[in-house]
Design a protein around this motif. Structure first.
Motif, PDB file in Angstrom:
ATOM      1  N   UNK A  92      25.687  39.272 -50.340  1.00  0.00           N
ATOM      2  CA  UNK A  92      24.562  39.980 -49.732  1.00  0.00           C
ATOM      3  C   UNK A  92      23.521  39.047 -49.118  1.00  0.00           C
ATOM      4  N   UNK A  93      23.421  37.824 -49.650  1.00  0.00           N
ATOM      5  CA  UNK A  93      22.362  36.935 -49.191  1.00  0.00           C
ATOM      6  C   UNK A  93      22.582  36.525 -47.748  1.00  0.00           C
ATOM      7  N   UNK A  94      21.535  36.609 -46.956  1.00  0.00           N
ATOM      8  CA  UNK A  94      21.596  36.177 -45.565  1.00  0.00           C
ATOM      9  C   UNK A  94      21.326  34.679 -45.454  1.00  0.00           C
ATOM     10  N   UNK A  95      20.931  34.071 -46.569  1.00  0.00           N
ATOM     11  CA  UNK A  95      20.581  32.656 -46.554  1.00  0.00           C
ATOM     12  C   UNK A  95      21.639  31.860 -47.289  1.00  0.00           C
ATOM     13  N   UNK A  96      21.513  30.534 -47.208  1.00  0.00           N
ATOM     14  CA  UNK A  96      22.436  29.633 -47.899  1.00  0.00           C
ATOM     15  C   UNK A  96      22.379  29.896 -49.394  1.00  0.00           C
ATOM     16  N   UNK A 101      14.814  28.625 -55.172  1.00  0.00           N
ATOM     17  CA  UNK A 101      13.690  29.556 -55.052  1.00  0.00           C
ATOM     18  C   UNK A 101      12.423  28.841 -54.591  1.00  0.00           C
ATOM     19  N   UNK A 102      11.494  29.640 -54.117  1.00  0.00           N
ATOM     20  CA  UNK A 102      10.204  29.113 -53.691  1.00  0.00           C
ATOM     21  C   UNK A 102       9.498  28.387 -54.834  1.00  0.00           C
ATOM     22  N   UNK A 103       9.574  28.944 -56.036  1.00  0.00           N
ATOM     23  CA  UNK A 103       8.906  28.349 -57.185  1.00  0.00           C
ATOM     24  C   UNK A 103       9.485  26.963 -57.492  1.00  0.00           C
ATOM     25  N   UNK A 296      11.721  25.063 -42.921  1.00  0.00           N
ATOM     26  CA  UNK A 296      11.256  25.878 -44.052  1.00  0.00           C
ATOM     27  C   UNK A 296      10.953  27.308 -43.616  1.00  0.00           C
ATOM     28  N   UNK A 297      10.256  27.459 -42.516  1.00  0.00           N
ATOM     29  CA  UNK A 297       9.903  28.806 -42.042  1.00  0.00           C
ATOM     30  C   UNK A 297      11.159  29.564 -41.621  1.00  0.00           C
ATOM     31  N   UNK A 298      12.081  28.873 -40.961  1.00  0.00           N
ATOM     32  CA  UNK A 298      13.328  29.498 -40.540  1.00  0.00           C
ATOM     33  C   UNK A 298      14.144  29.978 -41.744  1.00  0.00           C
ATOM     34  N   UNK A 299      14.103  29.222 -42.824  1.00  0.00           N
ATOM     35  CA  UNK A 299      14.861  29.576 -44.023  1.00  0.00           C
ATOM     36  C   UNK A 299      14.201  30.693 -44.830  1.00  0.00           C
ATOM     37  N   UNK A 300      13.053  31.154 -44.408  1.00  0.00           N
ATOM     38  CA  UNK A 300      12.458  32.335 -45.023  1.00  0.00           C
ATOM     39  C   UNK A 300      11.530  32.095 -46.186  1.00  0.00           C
ATOM     40  N   UNK A 301      11.040  30.872 -46.367  1.00  0.00           N
ATOM     41  CA  UNK A 301      10.085  30.632 -47.445  1.00  0.00           C
ATOM     42  C   UNK A 301       8.722  31.192 -47.045  1.00  0.00           C
ATOM     43  N   UNK A 306       2.503  39.114 -50.625  1.00  0.00           N
ATOM     44  CA  UNK A 306       2.837  39.544 -49.267  1.00  0.00           C
ATOM     45  C   UNK A 306       1.621  39.558 -48.358  1.00  0.00           C
ATOM     46  N   UNK A 307       0.422  39.842 -48.937  1.00  0.00           N
ATOM     47  CA  UNK A 307      -0.757  39.932 -48.074  1.00  0.00           C
ATOM     48  C   UNK A 307      -1.237  38.554 -47.626  1.00  0.00           C
ATOM     49  N   UNK A 308      -0.665  37.475 -48.204  1.00  0.00           N
ATOM     50  CA  UNK A 308      -1.021  36.128 -47.761  1.00  0.00           C
ATOM     51  C   UNK A 308      -0.071  35.628 -46.680  1.00  0.00           C
ATOM     52  N   UNK A 309       0.928  36.431 -46.358  1.00  0.00           N
ATOM     53  CA  UNK A 309       1.914  35.982 -45.385  1.00  0.00           C
ATOM     54  C   UNK A 309       1.301  35.841 -43.996  1.00  0.00           C
ATOM     55  N   UNK A 310       0.370  36.717 -43.644  1.00  0.00           N
ATOM     56  CA  UNK A 310      -0.281  36.594 -42.343  1.00  0.00           C
ATOM     57  C   UNK A 310      -1.065  35.289 -42.249  1.00  0.00           C
TER      58      UNK A 310
END
Length: 430
Positions: A92-96, A101-103, A296-301, A306-310
């Motif tokens: 299911x994962x669209x990523x590698x 994880x981000x953490x 990093x941004x391309x890989x979805x980190x 969620x409200x800090x994403x902007x």
């Protein structure tokens, strides 16, 4: 594979268990008896690709940054349910699926960014060794200096801090990069000055005649490929949990030798070397940061909230624009140097062919032995200042008429008015 332990706050046990069940995670919950606000500890194995989504699901169930969450590497997990979970995320994962994880990524960046005292000390040692290697014209010594350079951490921290909206991590990464470059240049300068003052290098040595130094004198656009490749490799090594040691050497390749060359240029008062090597350092620092940031941004980190994403997206765009603009300005210099190298090569070829043709016309027994072209100017493209032609000919050939003829031919070929000197070497063919 990862083994995760999560402290369950009072009143959240049922929600946590339900979330783990819904995610298909094989877990164990034990009671917490420390008489604090926690009622249990959940322990469960996860594939690397599942760590971030499962932790986000637990955050919705009430597990936040105030609770203890421990993530450690697991060598082997024997469980049919775990195998099913691993297969599910791999499908299911669209990523590698090797992406951590981000953490974990943030924790690795913190680990790589050593304390300031150690960072400065290792940078000084690396710069001194690199300076010695350049002056010894020893590639092996220069490579050795890169192995101990602690430069990967700050570069990666600045990029990671941007995409996860960790301003403190970003500022620390930028600050340490600036300090690292400044310390490397200062250490190289002090060491080179000391060597000259103590007479530990030959009095008449010309650093520009050393291949390792001359290599950093005239950078071209290929240095961008080295720096971008180093930045991509560095961040990929962190994202996949691969050892960053070898990648750190690659990043040091882009920074330590040029910084040492700047120090040598200052110590020996060679503005061309300071300018050329300084541009390499600046371009490489900017390119490493830019490539790491984009990957990093391309890989979805993204930030945890969620409200800090902007805010993270705005910071990303702003910093990418600044980096691209700075690289574009410096690339104008790199392009000029590349063009200058092309002109120098073309000019030498044209002059060599013209002199050969002219000698064949003047005297079939005369031959071109050596050609030296001296060019002047600090900024490219430089002008042809002097051409020295060494001709081998029999004893009866005179250089007087030959010099005038060759000078006129060279002026026509180059379109310039350089000084032309002809050296005649008598060749006895008997």
């Amino acid at each position: 594979m990862r083994l995760v332990q999560v402290m369950i706050p009072a009143g959240k046990r049922a929600a946590v268990v339900r979330a783990l069940e819904e995610e298909g995670v094989d877990y164990v919950v034990t009671d917490e008896t420390s008489n604090r606000e926690y009622t249990g500890v959940a322990t469960f194995p996860l594939p690397k690709a599942a760590v971030e989504p499962v932790l986000e699901r637990l955050r919705e169930a009430g597990i936040d940054e105030r609770t203890y969450t421990v993530i450690v590497a697991a060598e082997t997990v024997l469980s049919r349910r775990f195998e099913e979970l691993e297969a599910e995320y791999a499908e299911e994962s669209e990523r590698d699926e090797d992406r951590i994880s981000r953490q974990e990524l943030q924790a690795k960046a913190d680990d790589l960014a050593s304390g300031m005292r150690t960072y400065v000390l290792m940078t000084v040692i690396s710069a001194v060794i690199a300076t010695a290697g350049l002056l010894l014209d020893s590639p092996a010594t220069v490579v050795g200096s890169m192995v101990i350079a602690p430069l990967i951490g700050p570069a990666m921290s600045a990029a990671i801090g941007t995409v996860v909206d960790d301003e403190e991590m970003f500022r620390r990464g930028v600050r340490m990069q600036v300090v690292g470059v400044a310390v490397a240049v200062a250490a190289a300068t002090a060491f080179a000055v000391g060597l000259r003052s103590l007479g530990l290098v030959p009095p008449g040595i010309d650093p520009l005649e050393l291949a390792e130094v001359a290599e950093r004198l005239a950078p071209n656009v290929l240095v961008l490929a080295v720096a971008i490749g180093a930045g991509v490799a560095g961040i990929v090594s962190l994202m996949t949990g691969v050892s960053a040691t070898l990648v750190g050497v690659m990043i040091a390749v882009a920074l330590i030798p040029p910084a040492a060359a700047v120090g040598i240029g200052i110590a020996f008062a060679i503005p061309r070397l300071v300018l050329g090597a300084g541009v390499i350092v600046a371009v490489n620092v900017l390119s490493i940061n830019l490539s790491a940031l984009v990957v990093l941004w391309y890989e979805g980190y993204r930030p945890e909230r969620w409200f800090r994403e902007d805010d993270a997206r705005a910071a990303f765009v702003k910093r990418v624009v600044v980096l691209v603009a700075a690289i574009a300005v410096l690339s104008a210099f790199l392009g000029g140097v590349t063009y200058d190298s092309y002109v120098a090569s073309t000019t030498e070829t044209d002059v060599r062919n013209a002199v050969g043709d002219e000698l064949a016309t003047l005297d079939p027994d005369a031959e071109l032995l050596e050609l030296e072209i001296e060019r002047v100017g600090t900024f490219p493209p430089r002008e042809t200042d002097r051409v020295v032609v060494t001709v081998g000919a029999p004893p009866d050939v005179s250089v007087a008429g030959m010099a005038t003829t060759l000078e006129a031919r060279i002026e026509r070929v180059t379109g310039e008015d350089p000084d032309v000197a002809v050296r005649l070497v008598t060749v006895d063919r008997s």
